[in-house]
Motif scaffolding. Structure first.
Motif, PDB file in Angstrom:
ATOM      1  N   ALA A 164       0.855  -1.198   0.000  1.00 28.20           N
ATOM      2  CA  ALA A 164       0.000   0.000   0.000  1.00 28.20           C
ATOM      3  C   ALA A 164       0.882   1.236   0.000  1.00 28.20           C
ATOM      4  N   GLY A 186       0.586   5.627   0.344  1.00 26.83           N
ATOM      5  CA  GLY A 186      -0.167   6.869   0.478  1.00 26.83           C
ATOM      6  C   GLY A 186       0.516   7.925  -0.362  1.00 26.83           C
ATOM      7  N   THR A 239       5.793   9.595   1.651  1.00 31.82           N
ATOM      8  CA  THR A 239       6.713  10.454   2.418  1.00 31.82           C
ATOM      9  C   THR A 239       7.380   9.692   3.570  1.00 31.82           C
ATOM     10  N   SER A 246       5.214  16.627   7.899  1.00 37.13           N
ATOM     11  CA  SER A 246       4.868  16.395   6.494  1.00 37.13           C
ATOM     12  C   SER A 246       3.363  16.524   6.267  1.00 37.13           C
ATOM     13  N   THR A 297      -0.659  11.225   3.992  1.00 35.32           N
ATOM     14  CA  THR A 297      -2.077  10.839   4.038  1.00 35.32           C
ATOM     15  C   THR A 297      -2.446  10.247   5.394  1.00 35.32           C
ATOM     16  N   GLY A 312      10.902  16.308  10.245  1.00 30.65           N
ATOM     17  CA  GLY A 312      10.861  16.651  11.659  1.00 30.65           C
ATOM     18  C   GLY A 312      10.022  15.696  12.447  1.00 30.65           C
TER      19      GLY A 312
HETATM   20  C1  LIG Z   1       9.938  15.900   5.213  1.00 28.24           C
HETATM   21  C2  LIG Z   1       9.276  14.858   6.058  1.00 28.24           C
HETATM   22  C3  LIG Z   1       8.857  15.174   7.359  1.00 28.24           C
HETATM   23  C4  LIG Z   1       8.262  14.196   8.167  1.00 28.24           C
HETATM   24  N1  LIG Z   1       7.852  14.504   9.446  1.00 28.24           N
HETATM   25  C5  LIG Z   1       7.262  13.543  10.205  1.00 28.24           C
HETATM   26  C6  LIG Z   1       6.812  13.834  11.525  1.00 28.24           C
HETATM   27  O1  LIG Z   1       6.914  14.941  12.026  1.00 28.24           O
HETATM   28  N2  LIG Z   1       6.242  12.823  12.238  1.00 28.24           N
HETATM   29  C7  LIG Z   1       6.088  11.570  11.722  1.00 28.24           C
HETATM   30  O2  LIG Z   1       5.554  10.694  12.412  1.00 28.24           O
HETATM   31  N3  LIG Z   1       6.505  11.282  10.469  1.00 28.24           N
HETATM   32  C8  LIG Z   1       7.081  12.229   9.703  1.00 28.24           C
HETATM   33  N4  LIG Z   1       7.494  11.933   8.433  1.00 28.24           N
HETATM   34  C9  LIG Z   1       7.319  10.573   7.915  1.00 28.24           C
HETATM   35  C10 LIG Z   1       6.016  10.380   7.083  1.00 28.24           C
HETATM   36  O3  LIG Z   1       5.543  11.603   6.574  1.00 28.24           O
HETATM   37  C11 LIG Z   1       4.936   9.689   7.915  1.00 28.24           C
HETATM   38  O4  LIG Z   1       5.360   8.389   8.247  1.00 28.24           O
HETATM   39  C12 LIG Z   1       3.582   9.604   7.188  1.00 28.24           C
HETATM   40  O5  LIG Z   1       2.604   9.091   8.044  1.00 28.24           O
HETATM   41  C13 LIG Z   1       3.630   8.746   5.926  1.00 28.24           C
HETATM   42  O6  LIG Z   1       2.421   8.973   5.210  1.00 28.24           O
HETATM   43  P1  LIG Z   1       2.348   8.663   3.639  1.00 28.24           P
HETATM   44  O7  LIG Z   1       0.968   8.912   3.192  1.00 28.24           O
HETATM   45  O8  LIG Z   1       3.398   9.410   2.927  1.00 28.24           O
HETATM   46  O9  LIG Z   1       2.648   7.105   3.666  1.00 28.24           O
HETATM   47  P2  LIG Z   1       3.619   6.249   2.723  1.00 28.24           P
HETATM   48  O10 LIG Z   1       5.015   6.718   2.832  1.00 28.24           O
HETATM   49  O11 LIG Z   1       3.037   6.150   1.375  1.00 28.24           O
HETATM   50  O12 LIG Z   1       3.508   4.829   3.441  1.00 28.24           O
HETATM   51  C14 LIG Z   1       4.009   4.641   4.732  1.00 28.24           C
HETATM   52  C15 LIG Z   1       3.647   3.235   5.215  1.00 28.24           C
HETATM   53  O13 LIG Z   1       2.245   3.149   5.355  1.00 28.24           O
HETATM   54  C16 LIG Z   1       1.702   2.098   4.559  1.00 28.24           C
HETATM   55  N5  LIG Z   1       0.419   2.598   4.074  1.00 28.24           N
HETATM   56  C17 LIG Z   1       0.168   3.758   3.422  1.00 28.24           C
HETATM   57  N6  LIG Z   1      -1.148   3.908   3.206  1.00 28.24           N
HETATM   58  C18 LIG Z   1      -1.741   2.808   3.731  1.00 28.24           C
HETATM   59  C19 LIG Z   1      -3.082   2.356   3.827  1.00 28.24           C
HETATM   60  N7  LIG Z   1      -4.108   3.070   3.347  1.00 28.24           N
HETATM   61  N8  LIG Z   1      -3.327   1.163   4.424  1.00 28.24           N
HETATM   62  C20 LIG Z   1      -2.326   0.407   4.936  1.00 28.24           C
HETATM   63  N9  LIG Z   1      -1.027   0.798   4.871  1.00 28.24           N
HETATM   64  C21 LIG Z   1      -0.750   1.972   4.287  1.00 28.24           C
HETATM   65  C22 LIG Z   1       2.741   1.840   3.480  1.00 28.24           C
HETATM   66  O14 LIG Z   1       2.674   0.521   3.012  1.00 28.24           O
HETATM   67  C23 LIG Z   1       4.022   2.122   4.250  1.00 28.24           C
HETATM   68  O15 LIG Z   1       4.395   0.993   4.985  1.00 28.24           O
HETATM   69  C24 LIG Z   1       8.088  12.898   7.636  1.00 28.24           C
HETATM   70  C25 LIG Z   1       8.487  12.622   6.326  1.00 28.24           C
HETATM   71  C26 LIG Z   1       9.080  13.594   5.549  1.00 28.24           C
HETATM   72  C27 LIG Z   1       9.520  13.271   4.140  1.00 28.24           C
END
Ligand SMILES: Cc1cc2nc3c(=O)[nH]c(=O)nc-3n(C[C@H](O)[C@H](O)[C@H](O)COP(=O)(O)OP(=O)(O)OC[C@H]3O[C@@H](n4cnc5c(N)ncnc54)[C@H](O)[C@@H]3O)c2cc1C
Length: 510
Positions: A95, A97, A100, A161, A166, A510
């Protein structure tokens, strides 16, 4: 848990443990591709190499795998149909999102399918009276609060982020943010989830309350990093906006002094909305980038924010100022108005991206230590950095002991990248040695799977694998993540490169 066709999870609850590693040898054939096209349409089934490359990595750009097929479903039924096809053909799926993630969780599996949820971004219901909202997994974190701002409500978990990541990713990673000290992580704000399991069955876990009768299946899914199935609808808890918010920045002659102030604040029974710490190197970088007004001549600074009813906030704020003074603060700056508060936060939130001002390359680490050992861990990180001949900047959620050491290096200098990576891993393992954890909020994913044995025994991990096998006996939902595998642990990531959205200045770490 309630279940809809085609099956119930209960019948599989006691299956033997799966290794948690890739459990499938199936490949995407022309027949399978046609089945996906029949289920969701040709335009949302990607197979062209150039389009597939968009999905080859997440925020950890050093790990890359081009998937065999990307499916972009728009409904729970479409997700279930694609997952069922994967199950029929024995092909693993991941999966995704917004991509990030900072632990390689959404890294595709070789010859596998990526199921992108970004098109599922409808808000399905807002119930202001009960302070809850139902939405699809592709809704961004910031859009949740935006949708209910006019009702004086908001969603508390606030990863940096948040404008891009998502809610599905937040649930999978149990994401945190600066304000999770007072309000708790994502898991404290989720009532119910609709999940497509690895055989294509659709179940609902959780309910109207945060404490259901029976085993906490909702809790099992939150933070499971996509290994138990795909979340397709989420019911979140909304909070009423606080009546009052007060923010200050306190300078200290050393990180140890700042750490003492943090311990003093918590020991006094005050629960700040946020307590963030920046050291001199981090301040230097973020002042160059953002001009937030931090002092350049201080060794460390704390950003402390209180919120709540006005009288309580004012009283607590006076106490915080006293505690900072007793801990040796050299200067306290109080945000005079919402604009100044935004400037203070912009500085803190830009600090990671600002590292580019003082170093060509850096590794972001994410570990947890007991808060009381803050001073000790910072001294040891300093010593380890000196031994490695590298600099480490520290920006972290001091209130809950969640460190984000940034190991600065120059990839153009022979050996620095390897020394930086080694130092970064050694810092995570130091956190475990001091009674903490290898990750606070970024998850285990691909990146930290090999460090799991530092924290957990074989028995612990077997128990986790048995839980996973109860939901996904064939091991096709995001295999190879969370648990160490010989293949994974033998591989080295490539060089760090900023996430494209980070490079564009849309989000910062962060
Ligand atoms: C610049 C930057 C800053 C950040 N700051 C923070 C912060 O302050 N705090 C923090 O906790 N994290 C932070 N992160 C990390 C990241 O943004 C988080 O982990 C966020 O929740 C990931 O969301 P995404 O939609 O990008 O998920 P993705 O990166 O697309 O996926 C992350 C994980 O979730 C799973 N997944 C995604 N969607 C689903 C779904 N619908 N059902 C089941 N599994 C799913 C994927 O398989 C993967 O294992 C940061 C990242 C970046 C790049």
């Amino acid at each position: 848990m309630t279940t809809t066709a085609p099956g119930s999870v209960n019948s599989r609850d006691f299956l033997p443990a799966s290794p948690g590693a890739p459990g499938s040898v199936g490949k995407v054939t022309a027949q399978m591709r046609n089945a996906v096209i029949a289920a969701i349409g040709r335009e949302r089934t990607l197979t062209e190499p150039t389009r597939l490359r968009t999905y080859e990595c997440d925020g950890i750009t050093g790990y890359r795998v081009v998937p065999a097929l990307v499916a972009l479903p728009e409904t729970t039924e479409e997700v279930a149909a694609v997952v069922r096809i994967c199950a029929d053909y024995g092909v693993p799926f991941v999966a995704r999102g917004a991509g990030t993630g900072l632990s390689g969780g959404a890294l595709p599996v070789v010859d596998g399918v990526v199921i992108g949820l970004a098109r599922m971004r409808r808000i399905l219901d807002i119930n202001a009276a009960d302070q809850r909202m139902v939405m699809e997994p592709g809704v961004t974190n910031a859009d949740i609060s935006r949708a209910v701002a006019h009702l004086d409500l908001y969603f508390a978990p606030d990863p940096s982020s948040q404008t891009v990541c998502t809610i599905g990713g937040n649930v999978a990673e149990n994401s945190g943010g600066a304000h999770c000290l007072k309000y708790g992580f994502t898991t404290n704000h989720i009532y119910a989830l609709t999940v497509v399991l690895a055989d294509g069955s659709v179940v609902t876990v959780g309910g109207d309350g945060l404490d259901d009768i029976g085993p906490d299946l909702r809790g099992a899914f939150i933070g499971s990093e996509g290994t138990l199935g795909i979340v397709t609808s989420i019911t979140v808890r909304l909070l009423r906006k606080p009546q009052s918010v007060r923010t200050l920045v306190a300078d200290f002659p050393s990180a140890e002094h700042a750490g003492d102030a943090v311990s003093g604040i918590i020991a006094a029974g005050i629960i700040p909305a946020a307590v963030e710490m920046l050291d001199a190197l981090a301040i230097q970088a973020c002042e160059q980038a953002v001009h937030a007004g931090y002092s350049l001549d201080t060794a460390a600074a704390l950003v402390v924010e209180l919120d709540g009813p006005e009288a309580e906030c004012d009283e607590g704020f006076e106490l915080v100022k006293d505690i900072c003074t007793r801990a040796g603060t050299t200067k306290i700056r109080i945000a005079a108005d919402p604009d100044e508060r935004m400037r203070v936060w912009k500085g803190r939130k830009a600090a990671f991206a600002a590292m580019g001002r003082i170093s060509p390359d850096y590794y972001v680490q994410d570990g947890v230590i007991p808060r009381t050992r803050l001073g000790e861990v910072l001294s040891r990180i300093d010593a380890m950095a000196a031994d490695a001949g590298l600099r480490v900047a520290n920006v972290f959620h001091a209130g809950d002991g969640n460190l984000h050491p940034l190991v600065l290096y120059n990839a153009a200098v022979a050996g620095e990248s390897e020394r930086g990576e080694h130092l970064s891993t050694a810092i995570a393992e130091l956190c475990v040695e001091l009674g903490g954890s290898i990750t606070g909020e970024h998850g285990v994913g691909t990146d930290k799977a090999c460090s799991m044995p530092k924290m957990f025994t074989e028995d612990d991990m077997d128990t986790m694998k048995r839980l996973r096998a109860a939901f996904d006996p064939a091991g096709i939902s995001n295999p190879g993540k969370l648990f160490p595998t010989p293949r994974l642990c033998g591989e080295k990531p490539g060089k760090y490169a900023p996430h494209p959205l980070e490079a564009a200045g849309v989000i910062d770490r962060g």
